[in-house]
Design a protein around this motif. Sequence first.
Motif, short mmCIF file in Angstrom:
data_model
loop_
_atom_site.label_atom_id
_atom_site.label_comp_id
_atom_site.label_asym_id
_atom_site.label_seq_id
_atom_site.Cartn_x
_atom_site.Cartn_y
_atom_site.Cartn_z
N GLY A 14 0.81 -1.14 -0.02
CA GLY A 14 -0.06 0.12 0.14
C GLY A 14 0.63 1.32 -0.14
O GLY A 14 0.11 2.31 0.13
N HIS A 15 2.12 1.07 -0.05
CA HIS A 15 2.95 2.40 -0.18
C HIS A 15 3.28 3.08 -1.57
O HIS A 15 3.91 2.18 -2.17
CB HIS A 15 4.22 2.07 0.67
N ARG A 16 2.74 4.15 -1.60
CA ARG A 16 2.84 4.58 -3.00
C ARG A 16 4.13 4.80 -3.44
O ARG A 16 4.82 4.58 -4.73
CB ARG A 16 1.80 5.86 -3.36
N ALA A 28 -1.44 -0.55 -5.82
CA ALA A 28 -2.33 -1.76 -6.08
C ALA A 28 -1.56 -2.95 -7.14
O ALA A 28 -1.49 -4.09 -6.81
CB ALA A 28 -3.66 -1.48 -6.63
N ASP A 29 -0.80 -2.39 -8.06
CA ASP A 29 -0.13 -3.35 -8.92
C ASP A 29 0.89 -3.73 -8.45
O ASP A 29 1.26 -4.90 -8.62
CB ASP A 29 0.50 -2.15 -10.17
N ALA A 33 1.77 -7.73 -7.71
CA ALA A 33 2.76 -8.55 -8.23
C ALA A 33 3.57 -9.04 -7.10
O ALA A 33 4.12 -10.21 -7.19
CB ALA A 33 3.83 -7.34 -8.91
N LEU A 34 3.69 -8.66 -5.97
CA LEU A 34 4.41 -9.26 -4.70
C LEU A 34 3.49 -10.53 -4.39
O LEU A 34 4.05 -11.50 -4.07
CB LEU A 34 4.38 -8.35 -3.55
N ILE A 35 2.04 -10.42 -4.31
CA ILE A 35 1.59 -11.45 -3.89
C ILE A 35 1.62 -12.62 -4.70
O ILE A 35 1.63 -13.75 -4.55
CB ILE A 35 -0.02 -11.14 -3.90
N ALA A 60 -3.89 -1.61 6.94
CA ALA A 60 -5.06 -2.32 5.99
C ALA A 60 -4.51 -2.94 4.97
O ALA A 60 -5.00 -4.16 4.58
CB ALA A 60 -6.14 -1.00 5.67
N PRO A 61 -3.44 -2.45 4.21
CA PRO A 61 -3.18 -3.33 2.95
C PRO A 61 -2.51 -4.42 3.36
O PRO A 61 -2.54 -5.62 2.62
CB PRO A 61 -2.08 -2.23 2.04
#
Length: 192
Positions: A14-16, A28-29, A33-35, A60-61
């Motif tokens: 969640g860290h832009r 989000a991208d 990708a990490l997941i 939260a993320p």
Amino acid sequence: MTSNVWFTSDAHFGHRLVSGLRGFDSAADHDAALIETFNSLVKPKDQIWWLGDMSAGNPAPVFAAMPQIPGVHHLVTGNHDRCSPIFRDSHRWQRQFMEHFESVQAYARRRVIQEVVHLSHYPYATEDGQADRGEVRYAQHRLPDLGDWLLHGHTHMADQKVHGKQIHVGLDAWDYRPVNLDEIADIVRSAS
């Protein structure tokens, strides 16, 4: 089914800013990708030791990502994790983090091929700050270097995997993937 052990750090879900530095158009991208990467490597009975900085402070993320990643999750807290003892109110966050992690702690200790290996978000406390390119932050939360191996994150240094008896397991140093215990054992064995 046999299990594996994995180590990683600095996911920053969640860290832009970190997402952009890693070449992604959005957080989000980056997170997707990490997941996907973790899902391609980690099996349901595997252990993942996350060595801090799961997000940029907003958990939260992290809480959204954890159920999407297989394995038994352990968290060694970093300076961006609200449950870290660096925060005065860390005790208020413990229960929420424990819903997603098997353990939550400031540091841990394991054995790798008969060697003691410490797990911490931070590199060892050194006077010259070499592991941080001259900048020593959070010195009061760093372990002293007493000669044991240390796995750490925090620095985001892509060009530094091994320095002395310290192994940087951060995603930036390992092509945005976790490091397997066998890889750690190979490094420790080759230094012996």
